[in-house]
Design a protein around this motif. Structure first.
Motif, PDB file in Angstrom:
ATOM      1  N   ALA A  57       0.846  -1.194   0.000  1.00  0.00           N
ATOM      2  CA  ALA A  57       0.000   0.000   0.000  1.00  0.00           C
ATOM      3  C   ALA A  57       0.880   1.243   0.000  1.00  0.00           C
ATOM      4  O   ALA A  57       1.991   1.249   0.537  1.00  0.00           O
ATOM      5  CB  ALA A  57      -0.905  -0.005   1.225  1.00  0.00           C
ATOM      6  N   VAL A  58       0.368   2.328  -0.580  1.00  0.00           N
ATOM      7  CA  VAL A  58       1.143   3.548  -0.643  1.00  0.00           C
ATOM      8  C   VAL A  58       1.202   4.252   0.711  1.00  0.00           C
ATOM      9  O   VAL A  58       2.174   4.955   1.012  1.00  0.00           O
ATOM     10  CB  VAL A  58       0.588   4.493  -1.733  1.00  0.00           C
ATOM     11  N   VAL A  59       0.185   4.084   1.534  1.00  0.00           N
ATOM     12  CA  VAL A  59       0.170   4.614   2.896  1.00  0.00           C
ATOM     13  C   VAL A  59      -0.403   3.544   3.814  1.00  0.00           C
ATOM     14  O   VAL A  59      -1.006   2.551   3.366  1.00  0.00           O
ATOM     15  CB  VAL A  59      -0.672   5.914   3.015  1.00  0.00           C
ATOM     16  N   ASP A  60      -0.239   3.727   5.080  1.00  0.00           N
ATOM     17  CA  ASP A  60      -0.803   2.822   6.079  1.00  0.00           C
ATOM     18  C   ASP A  60      -2.310   2.683   5.833  1.00  0.00           C
ATOM     19  O   ASP A  60      -3.037   3.685   5.837  1.00  0.00           O
ATOM     20  CB  ASP A  60      -0.541   3.393   7.467  1.00  0.00           C
ATOM     21  N   PRO A  61      -2.809   1.478   5.588  1.00  0.00           N
ATOM     22  CA  PRO A  61      -4.251   1.312   5.320  1.00  0.00           C
ATOM     23  C   PRO A  61      -5.136   1.815   6.455  1.00  0.00           C
ATOM     24  O   PRO A  61      -6.319   2.112   6.226  1.00  0.00           O
ATOM     25  CB  PRO A  61      -4.395  -0.205   5.140  1.00  0.00           C
ATOM     26  N   GLU A  62      -4.577   1.951   7.655  1.00  0.00           N
ATOM     27  CA  GLU A  62      -5.378   2.450   8.772  1.00  0.00           C
ATOM     28  C   GLU A  62      -5.440   3.976   8.818  1.00  0.00           C
ATOM     29  O   GLU A  62      -6.198   4.539   9.612  1.00  0.00           O
ATOM     30  CB  GLU A  62      -4.800   1.935  10.102  1.00  0.00           C
ATOM     31  N   ALA A  63      -4.623   4.656   8.015  1.00  0.00           N
ATOM     32  CA  ALA A  63      -4.640   6.122   8.001  1.00  0.00           C
ATOM     33  C   ALA A  63      -5.970   6.609   7.435  1.00  0.00           C
ATOM     34  O   ALA A  63      -6.417   6.138   6.392  1.00  0.00           O
ATOM     35  CB  ALA A  63      -3.478   6.652   7.176  1.00  0.00           C
ATOM     36  N   ARG A  64      -6.585   7.556   8.106  1.00  0.00           N
ATOM     37  CA  ARG A  64      -7.930   7.980   7.723  1.00  0.00           C
ATOM     38  C   ARG A  64      -8.032   9.475   7.420  1.00  0.00           C
ATOM     39  O   ARG A  64      -9.125   9.982   7.233  1.00  0.00           O
ATOM     40  CB  ARG A  64      -8.925   7.639   8.844  1.00  0.00           C
ATOM     41  N   THR A  65      -6.921  10.193   7.377  1.00  0.00           N
ATOM     42  CA  THR A  65      -7.026  11.614   7.091  1.00  0.00           C
ATOM     43  C   THR A  65      -7.403  11.815   5.620  1.00  0.00           C
ATOM     44  O   THR A  65      -7.147  10.946   4.773  1.00  0.00           O
ATOM     45  CB  THR A  65      -5.700  12.341   7.364  1.00  0.00           C
ATOM     46  N   PRO A  66      -8.008  12.953   5.279  1.00  0.00           N
ATOM     47  CA  PRO A  66      -8.355  13.211   3.872  1.00  0.00           C
ATOM     48  C   PRO A  66      -7.140  13.131   2.954  1.00  0.00           C
ATOM     49  O   PRO A  66      -7.256  12.645   1.819  1.00  0.00           O
ATOM     50  CB  PRO A  66      -8.948  14.620   3.910  1.00  0.00           C
ATOM     51  N   ALA A  67      -5.993  13.606   3.415  1.00  0.00           N
ATOM     52  CA  ALA A  67      -4.799  13.571   2.566  1.00  0.00           C
ATOM     53  C   ALA A  67      -4.377  12.139   2.265  1.00  0.00           C
ATOM     54  O   ALA A  67      -4.041  11.807   1.119  1.00  0.00           O
ATOM     55  CB  ALA A  67      -3.654  14.321   3.251  1.00  0.00           C
ATOM     56  N   HIS A  68      -4.399  11.279   3.270  1.00  0.00           N
ATOM     57  CA  HIS A  68      -4.006   9.884   3.054  1.00  0.00           C
ATOM     58  C   HIS A  68      -5.014   9.176   2.155  1.00  0.00           C
ATOM     59  O   HIS A  68      -4.620   8.389   1.277  1.00  0.00           O
ATOM     60  CB  HIS A  68      -3.877   9.156   4.387  1.00  0.00           C
TER      61      HIS A  68
END
Length: 529
Positions: A57-68
């Motif tokens: 994944a390009v970012v942590d799948p648990e990240a929930r910010t709009p940017a992520h």
């Protein structure tokens, strides 16, 4: 805080050639000392890298910010390149590191024992060039000596430091270092120059991590074709710098980007705007990539050794590098000027360029910038002596430095800034008086720093005298009287000292060392038969 006792296109070309000496596997790159190629001149080491194919994944799948979420969606659609092929280089032994799970596509460097023994795994990273985009950090500083300083100030005050910082920048690397006591209310802004070659974070250990997060997301958000174009042109780091600065909170308009608000010496984490950075990075088309500003000094006010400046080996030229020029105002003159050229700046797609020269820091009433042609390729900069001023956005931090930013616009995007910086010795007490020509002339300089006032020993040797200047009726300089605790001495306009017998003799100014290591300025008469 942990203690720590060339042209861009040609630089990129130098990184291409033979096959890789190192292979990244499963998100890890072992930097083996024996596999690094030696580059001359300068004793650089080159790491050629190949990357394995892997799914992450390009970012942590648990990240929930709009940017992520936005970055993940762009990558899933093929509109963003992601971080495959990007390196993360931690140089403080994991003291302050970007968590591996936050950006799973990044490849982290680890150094073998021989590389560690050679000092490659700690510090500023000014010996190894990687032929891949790289972000990195080192949350360390020099502490416990009179030469205490942050790592970036250490680089800018060593003879080859700015040149090596540029070389790393041109290779596609951008690192973050804490300012640790170099940008605080106690002493003010202690950096002798501003450059785009690294990022400096406000604070100490750990303050670098939010900025690393931003850099990783910018690199991932570039379109695949744009990222490839940036690597070919050697413009990865300059474009990341532009995006980081242009998309920060409060920098909503182009007019603001061209001010000191957008280009401080040190960056606060609270101004990071990840959504804006992802959006701007992804919006850059490969045919609209902005250039790197390239600067040269065509002419400038020159200081005379032994009359205007004192100290063998000391001058006013701190460094000249392609995107940053720095001077130290040592001479007693009230006004100085420079003609600076950006004419060697080239757009990677051949677009015509227009240049903006902007006063980012300093007194507008005592600074004049005059473009010398319609496109702004050259400009005359005229400066008058001026006291320290608050840092833009930080009334509690004073800066004794003048910064002028140079921006190249290709009609779509402005570039990252080039800088012309002039440092004034804030520890000196200077008195100027009206001159017959209507200007100002020096009357008195107290060279010694008062108790409790910091003077960087790497730039300013300990000096124990006060000079009072003498002028003739026509306003011409006759000389000066130098006062010390041991008494007064007179000098003529050529800097010759008058002895007890009335004879004039030349003077040398060697720089010696005090017992604590600080440099001290000595005065030795030249005895000729």
């Amino acid at each position: 805080m942990t203690a720590l006792a060339l042209a861009p296109l040609s630089a990129r070309a130098e990184l291409r050639g033979r096959g890789p000496g190192l292979v990244a596997r499963e998100g890890r790159l072992e930097v083996r000392r024996a596999a690094l190629e030696r580059l001359e001149p300068g004793g650089w080491l080159l790491a050629r890298v190949a990357f394995d194919e892997r799914r992450a994944a390009v970012v942590d799948p648990e990240a929930r910010t709009p940017a992520h979420r936005r970055l993940a969606a762009l990558f899933a659609s093929g509109a963003a390149a992601g971080n495959h092929g990007d390196l993360y280089d931690n140089l403080d032994g994991g003291h302050s590191s970007l968590p591996a799970g936050d950006h799973p596509q990044l490849t982290a460097t680890v150094y073998d024992e021989a590389a560690q023994d050679d000092g490659l795994a700690r510090g500023l990273g000014l010996r190894v060039l990687f032929d891949a985009p790289l972000i990195g950090n080192c949350s360390m500083a020099l502490v416990g000596t009179p030469f205490w300083r942050s790592l970036p100030r250490a680089a800018l005050t060593r003879p080859d430091g700015a040149h090596r910082l540029f070389r790393v920048y041109a290779s596609g690397a951008l690192r973050v270092f804490p300012e640790h006591r170099d940008h605080d209310p106690e002493h003010g802004d202690l950096f002798p120059a501003n450059t785009p070659y690294c990022l400096v974070s406000q604070g100490s250990s750990g303050s670098d991590r939010p900025h690393l997060e931003a850099l990783a997301m910018i690199l991932a958000a570039f379109r695949p074709d744009t990222k490839a174009a940036l690597q070919r042109a050697g413009l990865v780091a300059p474009t990341v710098q532009m995006v980081y600065r242009r998309a920060r909170l409060g920098i909503l308009r182009r007019e603001t980007y061209l001010t000191g608000r957008a280009h401080p010496t040190v960056f606060a984490a609270g101004d990071i705007n990840l959504s804006g950075m992802v959006a701007l990075a992804n919006a850059i088309a490969p045919d609209a990539v902005p250039p790197m500003v390239r600067l040269e000094v065509d002419a400038e006010t020159e200081a005379r050794p032994g009359v205007d400046v004192f100290g063998e080996g000391l001058g006013e030229r701190l460094f000249d590098t392609p995107s940053a020029i720095a001077r130290v105002w040592r001479a007693p003159v009230w006004r100085r000027s420079m003609i600076v050229s950006a004419a060697k700046t080239r757009d990677p797609n051949g677009r015509p360029l227009r240049f903006t020269w902007s006063l980012l820091r300093g007194d507008p009433a005592r600074t004049r910038i005059e473009p010398l042609d319609a496109a702004g390729r050259r400009a005359r900069i005229t400066l008058e002596w001026q006291p320290p001023r608050p840092v833009p956005g930080r009334d509690d931090v004073l800066s004794p430095r003048i910064d002028i930013g140079v921006f190249a616009s290709n009609g779509v995007h402005d570039s990252a800034p080039g800088f012309v910086s002039v440092l004034l010795p804030a520890h000196e007490a200077r008195v100027y008086e009206p001159a017959p020509d209507g200007g100002q002339r020096i009357a008195r300089i107290v060279r010694a720093a008062p108790d409790g006032v910091y003077a960087d020993p790497a730039l300013f040797p300990v000096t124990d005298w006060t000079d009072v200047y003498r002028y003739g009726a026509d306003g011409s300089l006759l000389g000066w009287t130098r006062s010390r605790a041991s008494g007064d001495t007179r000098y003529d306009a050529a800097g010759r000292r008058r002895g007890p017998d009335g004879a004039l003799r030349g003077v040398r100014y060697p720089v010696d060392a005090l017992p604590d290591g600080r440099p001290v300025l000595r005065e030795v008469p030249v005895i000729r038969p």
